[in-house]
Design an enzyme around this catalytic site. Structure first.
Site, PDB file in Angstrom:
ATOM      1  N   GLN A   1      81.682 -16.073  63.341  1.00  0.00           N
ATOM      2  CA  GLN A   1      80.214 -16.157  63.411  1.00  0.00           C
ATOM      3  C   GLN A   1      79.760 -17.529  62.947  1.00  0.00           C
ATOM      4  O   GLN A   1      78.583 -17.863  63.052  1.00  0.00           O
ATOM      5  CB  GLN A   1      79.585 -15.096  62.500  1.00  0.00           C
ATOM      6  CG  GLN A   1      79.943 -13.676  62.864  1.00  0.00           C
ATOM      7  CD  GLN A   1      79.508 -12.707  61.774  1.00  0.00           C
ATOM      8  OE1 GLN A   1      78.389 -12.208  61.780  1.00  0.00           O
ATOM      9  NE2 GLN A   1      80.385 -12.438  60.833  1.00  0.00           N
TER      10      GLN A   1
ATOM     11  N   HIS B   1      78.501 -17.228  67.704  1.00  0.00           N
ATOM     12  CA  HIS B   1      77.114 -17.632  67.404  1.00  0.00           C
ATOM     13  C   HIS B   1      76.852 -19.109  67.718  1.00  0.00           C
ATOM     14  O   HIS B   1      75.881 -19.674  67.213  1.00  0.00           O
ATOM     15  CB  HIS B   1      76.787 -17.335  65.931  1.00  0.00           C
ATOM     16  CG  HIS B   1      76.641 -15.868  65.640  1.00  0.00           C
ATOM     17  ND1 HIS B   1      76.553 -15.351  64.368  1.00  0.00           N
ATOM     18  CD2 HIS B   1      76.558 -14.796  66.482  1.00  0.00           C
ATOM     19  CE1 HIS B   1      76.437 -14.019  64.436  1.00  0.00           C
ATOM     20  NE2 HIS B   1      76.441 -13.667  65.702  1.00  0.00           N
TER      21      HIS B   1
ATOM     22  N   CYS C   1      69.453 -33.968  79.229  1.00  0.00           N
ATOM     23  CA  CYS C   1      70.703 -33.287  79.570  1.00  0.00           C
ATOM     24  C   CYS C   1      71.562 -34.185  80.455  1.00  0.00           C
ATOM     25  O   CYS C   1      71.078 -34.678  81.491  1.00  0.00           O
ATOM     26  CB  CYS C   1      70.406 -31.981  80.306  1.00  0.00           C
ATOM     27  SG  CYS C   1      71.895 -31.185  80.952  1.00  0.00           S
TER      28      CYS C   1
ATOM     29  N   GLY D   1      84.800 -12.477  54.813  1.00  0.00           N
ATOM     30  CA  GLY D   1      83.670 -13.287  54.379  1.00  0.00           C
ATOM     31  C   GLY D   1      82.398 -13.095  55.177  1.00  0.00           C
ATOM     32  O   GLY D   1      81.708 -14.063  55.486  1.00  0.00           O
ATOM     33  N   THR D   2      82.077 -11.844  55.492  1.00  0.00           N
ATOM     34  CA  THR D   2      80.812 -11.604  56.190  1.00  0.00           C
ATOM     35  C   THR D   2      80.099 -10.423  55.549  1.00  0.00           C
ATOM     36  O   THR D   2      80.734  -9.455  55.138  1.00  0.00           O
ATOM     37  CB  THR D   2      81.007 -11.413  57.712  1.00  0.00           C
ATOM     38  OG1 THR D   2      79.766 -11.041  58.306  1.00  0.00           O
ATOM     39  CG2 THR D   2      82.060 -10.395  58.041  1.00  0.00           C
TER      40      THR D   2
ATOM     41  N   ALA E   1      88.070 -15.826  49.474  1.00  0.00           N
ATOM     42  CA  ALA E   1      88.883 -15.916  50.687  1.00  0.00           C
ATOM     43  C   ALA E   1      90.067 -16.875  50.507  1.00  0.00           C
ATOM     44  O   ALA E   1      91.147 -16.636  51.059  1.00  0.00           O
ATOM     45  CB  ALA E   1      88.004 -16.373  51.853  1.00  0.00           C
TER      46      ALA E   1
HETATM   47  N1  APR Z   1      85.266 -15.594  49.780  1.00  0.00           N
HETATM   48  C1  APR Z   1      85.001 -14.463  50.472  1.00  0.00           C
HETATM   49  N2  APR Z   1      83.769 -14.009  50.714  1.00  0.00           N
HETATM   50  C2  APR Z   1      82.739 -14.730  50.247  1.00  0.00           C
HETATM   51  C3  APR Z   1      82.927 -15.940  49.521  1.00  0.00           C
HETATM   52  C4  APR Z   1      84.259 -16.353  49.285  1.00  0.00           C
HETATM   53  N3  APR Z   1      84.533 -17.464  48.613  1.00  0.00           N
HETATM   54  N4  APR Z   1      81.697 -16.419  49.182  1.00  0.00           N
HETATM   55  C5  APR Z   1      80.802 -15.582  49.683  1.00  0.00           C
HETATM   56  N5  APR Z   1      81.421 -14.551  50.323  1.00  0.00           N
HETATM   57  C6  APR Z   1      80.811 -13.399  51.017  1.00  0.00           C
HETATM   58  C7  APR Z   1      79.493 -12.945  50.440  1.00  0.00           C
HETATM   59  O1  APR Z   1      79.742 -11.999  49.404  1.00  0.00           O
HETATM   60  C8  APR Z   1      78.817 -12.313  51.653  1.00  0.00           C
HETATM   61  O2  APR Z   1      79.128 -10.922  51.760  1.00  0.00           O
HETATM   62  O3  APR Z   1      80.528 -13.818  52.327  1.00  0.00           O
HETATM   63  C9  APR Z   1      79.437 -13.061  52.840  1.00  0.00           C
HETATM   64  C10 APR Z   1      78.505 -14.017  53.551  1.00  0.00           C
HETATM   65  O4  APR Z   1      77.446 -13.291  54.114  1.00  0.00           O
HETATM   66  P1  APR Z   1      76.261 -14.003  54.905  1.00  0.00           P
HETATM   67  O5  APR Z   1      75.725 -15.140  54.110  1.00  0.00           O
HETATM   68  O6  APR Z   1      75.307 -12.932  55.324  1.00  0.00           O
HETATM   69  O7  APR Z   1      76.978 -14.651  56.181  1.00  0.00           O
HETATM   70  P2  APR Z   1      77.452 -13.969  57.543  1.00  0.00           P
HETATM   71  O8  APR Z   1      77.873 -12.552  57.316  1.00  0.00           O
HETATM   72  O9  APR Z   1      78.432 -14.875  58.155  1.00  0.00           O
HETATM   73  O10 APR Z   1      76.109 -13.983  58.382  1.00  0.00           O
HETATM   74  C11 APR Z   1      76.137 -13.487  59.688  1.00  0.00           C
HETATM   75  O11 APR Z   1      73.868 -14.129  60.042  1.00  0.00           O
HETATM   76  O12 APR Z   1      72.101 -15.649  59.887  1.00  0.00           O
HETATM   77  C12 APR Z   1      73.103 -15.137  60.684  1.00  0.00           C
HETATM   78  O13 APR Z   1      73.983 -16.145  62.588  1.00  0.00           O
HETATM   79  C13 APR Z   1      74.049 -16.170  61.192  1.00  0.00           C
HETATM   80  O14 APR Z   1      76.419 -16.005  61.648  1.00  0.00           O
HETATM   81  C14 APR Z   1      75.400 -15.686  60.713  1.00  0.00           C
HETATM   82  C15 APR Z   1      75.188 -14.215  60.561  1.00  0.00           C
END
Ligand code: APR
Length: 234
Positions: free
Chosen positions: A91, A109, A136, A175-176, A219
């Site tokens: 993402q 994304h 473009c 990590g999401t 991570a």
């Molecule tokens: N190691 C593992 N996980 C981690 C670390 C780390 N060092 N640091 C933070 N995290 C976790 C957080 O606890 C959280 O659950 O990573 C996650 C990040 O979440 P978001 O900030 O919501 O990011 P993401 O899930 O990638 O967002 C999804 O939202 O705004 C949109 O398009 C955008 O691609 C993005 C999508």
């Protein structure tokens, strides 16, 4: 693990956090000082293109200051050495997976280092600033925008992702936060087709209960350890 062949790995902002790229849903809920809806929607782009373009110009320029971390490198090793099918679906709009060497990768994304023509749809590698009304190179229209999938827009390559999930023996999420669909629903799709599921995240995510196994921690520690389990060695 002897019967594992096909892997699908979903990554989010958490995998790049230790490289120094801010996650989206950090303290205060702001992304680099902005509400997501002010910089990450088609409406925001239409209302204030200068703000949105400048926001992504800064994010693009910031890529020069960061490097892949141990988690990106471990996935690149897995990509190089895994004999079965593997697809890394990120993402993230940064380029840290590919800079670590991953190739079996797609950016659902979009990408910071890409521009999208709103007129003809061509996607063009773009490493510099992208002022509004840039021309473009394909159709000549002044219609280039950041190649970012905004809220309300369709992510890239959904058919390919769905096909990989249907064949997966193991789905891994790294990590999401599990806050944004359709990516947040991949775990359910993978389970529906019979895959085992593993989550690695700093904290429990919104979708943690869907995973058979959850490992909590940074991570940069969890991912190399897991890749070591799969491939052996370090
Ligand atoms: N190691 C593992 N996980 C981690 C670390 C780390 N060092 N640091 C933070 N995290 C976790 C957080 O606890 C959280 O659950 O990573 C996650 C990040 O979440 P978001 O900030 O919501 O990011 P993401 O899930 O990638 O967002 C999804 O939202 O705004 C949109 O398009 C955008 O691609 C993005 C999508």
């Amino acid at each position: 693990m002897a019967d594992l062949q096909n892997l699908v790995i979903l990554t989010g902002a958490g995998i790049s956090a230790e490289s120094g790229i801010a996650t989206f849903r950090g303290p205060g809920g702001l992304w680099e000082g902005h509400r997501v809806e002010d910089v990450c929607t088609p409406e925001a782009l239409a209302r204030d293109p200068a703000l949105v373009h400048r926001f992504y110009d800064l994010r693009r320029a910031a890529l020069d200051m960061v490097e892949p971390n141990a988690a990106h490198h471990a996935l690149a090793r897995l990509d190089a050495e895994w004999p079965g099918d593997l697809l890394i679906v990120t993402q993230n709009v940064d380029d840290l997976h590919e800079r670590a060497g991953a190739t079996r990768l797609l950016h659902m994304h979009g990408e910071l280092r890409s521009a999208l023509c709103a007129a003809c749809g061509i996607r063009e590698r773009w490493t510099e600033a992208l002022p509004p009304e840039s021309e473009c190179p394909n159709c000549g229209m002044l219609a280039l925008r950041p190649d970012i999938v905004f809220f309300g827009e369709m992510p890239y390559q959904m058919e390919r992702i769905e096909a990989a999930l249907a064949e997966a023996d193991l789905f891994v999420s790294i990590g999401t936060s599990g806050a944004v669909y359709p990516a947040a629903g991949f775990v359910q799709t993978a389970r529906h087709y019979g895959a085992a599921t593993l989550e690695m995240n700093l904290d429990p995510s919104g979708g943690s209960h869907w995973f058979e196994e959850s490992r909590m921690g940074p991570a940069s520690a969890l991912v190399p350890a897991w890749v070591g389990e799969l491939l052996g060695g370090g």
